[in-house]
Design a protein around this motif. Structure first.
Motif, PDB file in Angstrom:
ATOM      1  N   GLN A 130       0.764  -1.213   0.019  1.00 28.26           N
ATOM      2  CA  GLN A 130       0.145   0.209   0.064  1.00 28.26           C
ATOM      3  C   GLN A 130       1.057   1.243  -0.126  1.00 28.26           C
ATOM      4  O   GLN A 130       1.990   1.243   0.681  1.00 28.26           O
ATOM      5  N   GLU A 148       3.469   7.007   0.647  1.00 24.06           N
ATOM      6  CA  GLU A 148       3.776   8.492   0.077  1.00 24.06           C
ATOM      7  C   GLU A 148       3.952   8.123  -1.355  1.00 24.06           C
ATOM      8  O   GLU A 148       4.172   7.138  -1.650  1.00 24.06           O
ATOM      9  N   ALA A 149       3.525   9.398  -2.113  1.00 26.60           N
ATOM     10  CA  ALA A 149       3.631   9.378  -3.404  1.00 26.60           C
ATOM     11  C   ALA A 149       3.994  10.931  -4.023  1.00 26.60           C
ATOM     12  O   ALA A 149       3.270  11.476  -3.938  1.00 26.60           O
ATOM     13  N   ASN A 150       5.503  10.870  -4.155  1.00 24.44           N
ATOM     14  CA  ASN A 150       5.811  12.430  -4.453  1.00 24.44           C
ATOM     15  C   ASN A 150       6.253  12.263  -6.158  1.00 24.44           C
ATOM     16  O   ASN A 150       6.987  11.320  -6.537  1.00 24.44           O
ATOM     17  N   SER A 162      -2.281   5.182 -14.829  1.00 24.33           N
ATOM     18  CA  SER A 162      -2.720   6.424 -13.779  1.00 24.33           C
ATOM     19  C   SER A 162      -1.460   6.452 -12.732  1.00 24.33           C
ATOM     20  O   SER A 162      -0.564   5.864 -12.810  1.00 24.33           O
ATOM     21  N   THR A 163      -1.732   7.870 -12.152  1.00 21.20           N
ATOM     22  CA  THR A 163      -0.602   8.321 -11.462  1.00 21.20           C
ATOM     23  C   THR A 163      -0.756   7.592 -10.121  1.00 21.20           C
ATOM     24  O   THR A 163      -1.891   7.614  -9.495  1.00 21.20           O
ATOM     25  N   PRO A 164       0.275   7.297  -9.298  1.00 25.95           N
ATOM     26  CA  PRO A 164       0.125   6.615  -8.188  1.00 25.95           C
ATOM     27  C   PRO A 164      -0.341   7.585  -7.066  1.00 25.95           C
ATOM     28  O   PRO A 164      -0.071   8.677  -7.110  1.00 25.95           O
ATOM     29  N   GLN A 165      -1.514   7.034  -6.307  1.00 26.98           N
ATOM     30  CA  GLN A 165      -2.046   7.644  -5.269  1.00 26.98           C
ATOM     31  C   GLN A 165      -1.897   7.028  -3.872  1.00 26.98           C
ATOM     32  O   GLN A 165      -1.864   5.929  -3.575  1.00 26.98           O
ATOM     33  N   VAL A 166      -1.689   7.954  -3.045  1.00 29.28           N
ATOM     34  CA  VAL A 166      -1.462   7.629  -1.583  1.00 29.28           C
ATOM     35  C   VAL A 166      -2.503   6.836  -0.899  1.00 29.28           C
ATOM     36  O   VAL A 166      -3.738   7.306  -1.146  1.00 29.28           O
ATOM     37  N   SER A 184      -3.345   3.789  -1.966  1.00 32.74           N
ATOM     38  CA  SER A 184      -4.004   2.757  -2.938  1.00 32.74           C
ATOM     39  C   SER A 184      -3.124   1.378  -2.830  1.00 32.74           C
ATOM     40  O   SER A 184      -1.886   1.481  -2.320  1.00 32.74           O
ATOM     41  N   PRO A 232      -2.547  -0.975  -9.977  1.00 34.40           N
ATOM     42  CA  PRO A 232      -3.600  -1.037  -8.735  1.00 34.40           C
ATOM     43  C   PRO A 232      -4.148  -2.257  -8.822  1.00 34.40           C
ATOM     44  O   PRO A 232      -4.422  -2.760  -9.846  1.00 34.40           O
TER      45      PRO A 232
END
Length: 420
Positions: free
Chosen positions: A46, A49-51, A84-88, A90, A116
Motif C-alpha cells: 500500500q 507516500e507518492a511524490n 494512472s498516477t500513483p495515489q497515497v 492505494s 493498482p
C-alpha cells in the motif's frame, strides 16, 4: 606497495582483519554488484507516500499486513507508460528490482511497472482465502460457541469515538441498563488495524470477567474492511476461548471475520440487540408467565373444588349411616342365604340317609327272615347249607323273623331225594 592497492586487499570479506580491512568503497561496490544481481520480482503493498517530481515518482510502499516498508522509485520513462498516477493509500502490485546507491549506502527499489489492485482481484483473493480457511474447518458450526444469556461484562473492540461504538453502547444500555462494557479502541482500517484488533482480542480473551467480545465497525468500502479479512485475525478469533460477535459494516458487507465469529450481527446496532436481552421484553415475558401460572392454578383449584363438591354430594357422605345400613342388610341377606342353603343341604342329606337305610334294610338278612325265611345253625354256630351237614339227631338252632327255635334232626335227606 600501497596497502590499498587491489593486489594487497583481501579477496573476500571473510579474509579481512583489523590490520588489513576493506575500504568502505569496496564494500559498497561489492554490495551494489550483489544486490543488483537480484532478479526482478512482483511485490504487493500500500502506498504511504507518492511524490512526483520532474516526471519521476518517489514512493513509500508498505506491506499490507505488517510494519515493513521500502522506498520505490519510478523513473519518468516508466511513469509515462502507467495508466494512472500513483495515489497515497492505494493498494498496488509493482514489478521491482533492488537498487543500491553506493555513495550513500541507500537501498531502494526501482519499479518497471506499477498496477493498482482492482476490486475484482481483491474479491477473488478473499474468496480463495475464505475457501481455504473453510476447508480447514474454521467455519464449522460445531466450533461455534453459544453466547451467554445475560453476560456479566462485554468486551468491545471498535474505533475511537466511532458511530459503531456509540450504537453498541447506547442500544445495549437501552435494552439492559445495568450492562457493563470494557472498551478497547483500535484502528479499524489501514495496515495497523488487524494487528491492533488481534492485540485487543487477546487482551479481552485473557480477562476472566469478559463473557463475550464484540468487534464492531461501521460500513465502508471493500478496501476499508480488508483488515477484518486478515488471516491472522481470523485465526485469532478461532483460537479465542471467549465467544466473539462480528458486527462489521452493513448488511451487505461480509468480511471473513463474519464466517469465523460465533455470531454474525448485520450491524453494530444488531449486535447490541443480540448480546443482551431486552429488559422490557423480559418483564413482559415474566408478566405473561405469571398470568399463565395464575390461570393454571385457578383452573386447578376450580377443578378440585368441583371434584370435592361432587364427592360431598355422594350418598355415602350426605348420609354416612347408609354405609352401615347397606352392609348390615348385605350381612343379613348373606346370613339368610347361608341358613337356607344349610337347611336345604341338611334336608337333602337326611333324604339320602333315609334312602340308604331303606336300601340297607331291603338287603339285610332280617328282611329275608321277615318274609318267612329262617337261618339254621349247628351248635358250633356254623350255618347249615346242606342236609348232609346235619345228620340225624343233630341239635339245630333255627333263627326266624322273631326269635329262635331249638330242634333236633330226625332224618337228613340229601338234595334230589323226596321224604317218605
Amino acid at each position: 606497495m600501497d596497502s590499498n592497492s587491489p593486489a594487497s586487499l583481501p579477496a573476500t570479506a571473510g579474509q579481512t582483519t583489523a590490520d588489513n580491512p576493506w575500504p568502505l568503497r569496496l564494500l559498497s561496490e561489492k554490495l551494489k554488484i550483489h544486490i543488483e544481481n537480484s532478479p526482478v520480482v512482483w511485490v504487493e503493498g500500500q502506498l504511504l507516500e507518492a511524490n512526483v517530481r520532474n516526471g519521476h515518482a518517489y514512493l513509500t510502499l508498505r506491506d499490507v499486513d505488517a510494519d515493513f516498508s521500502f522506498s520505490v522509485t519510478i523513473w519518468a520513462s516508466t511513469m509515462r507508460k502507467l495508466d494512472s498516477t500513483p495515489q497515497v493509500g492505494s493498494r498496488v502490485v509493482a514489478q521491482v528490482k533492488p537498487s543500491f546507491y553506493a555513495k550513500t549506502g541507500r537501498l531502494s527499489l526501482n519499479a518497471s511497472d506499477l498496477r493498482p489492485v482492482g476490486l475484482g482481484e481483491l474479491l477473488v483473493r478473499l474468496e480463495r482465502l475464505r475457501q481455504a480457511l473453510g476447508a480447514e474447518g474454521l467455519f464449522s458450526p460445531e466450533h461455534k460457541r453459544p453466547l451467554p444469556v445475560l453476560p456479566h461484562r462485554i468486551g468491545l473492540i471498535t474505533g475511537r469515538d466511532s458511530d459503531a461504538e456509540k450504537d453498541v453502547l447506547r442500544n445495549a444500555t437501552l435494552r439492559w441498563p445495568s450492562v457493563q462494557f470494557k472498551v478497547i479502541n483500535t484502528a479499524v482500517q489501514g495496515m495497523d488495524a488487524a494487528n491492533q484488533v488481534i492485540a485487543a482480542l487477546q487482551k479481552l480473551d485473557a480477562d476472566p470477567e469478559i463473557d463475550v467480545i464484540v468487534i464492531a465497525r461501521g460500513g465502508g468500502a471493500l478496501e476499508d474492511l480488508l483488515p477484518f479479512s486478515n488471516e491472522d485475525l481470523v485465526r485469532a478469533v478461532f483460537a479465542a476461548s471467549t465467544p466473539v460477535v462480528s458486527a462489521i459494516g452493513h448488511e451487505a458487507d461480509r468480511p471473513i471475520l463474519d464466517d469465523v465469529a460465533d455470531l454474525r450481527a448485520s450491524t453494530p446496532t444488531d449486535a447490541a440487540k443480540r448480546i443482551v436481552p431486552d429488559l422490557n421484553e423480559e418483564f413482559a415475558g415474566l408478566e405473561m408467565a405469571r398470568n399463565r401460572l395464575d390461570r393454571s392454578i385457578n383452573n386447578l383449584l376450580q377443578r378440585e373444588a368441583q371434584l370435592l363438591a361432587s364427592v360431598r354430594e355422594r350418598p355415602v357422605l350426605s348420609n354416612p349411616q347408609v354405609m352401615v345400613t347397606s352392609r348390615a342388610e348385605d350381612l343379613e341377606r348373606w346370613k339368610q342365604r347361608s341358613t337356607d342353603l344349610l337347611r336345604h343341604r341338611v334336608m337333602r342329606a337326611s333324604d339320602e340317609i333315609s334312602h340308604l337305610k331303606n336300601q340297607m334294610r331291603a338287603l339285610s338278612p332280617q328282611q329275608t327272615l321277615d318274609r318267612g325265611y329262617s337261618v339254621t345253625q349247628l351248635e358250633d354256630g356254623s350255618i347249615v347249607r346242606e342236609a348232609a351237614q346235619a345228620p340225624a339227631k343233630s341239635k339245630l338252632f333255627i333263627r326266624v323273623a322273631s326269635g329262635q327255635l331249638v330242634a333236633q334232626t330226625l332224618e337228613s335227606i340229601p338234595a334230589g331225594q323226596n321224604a317218605n
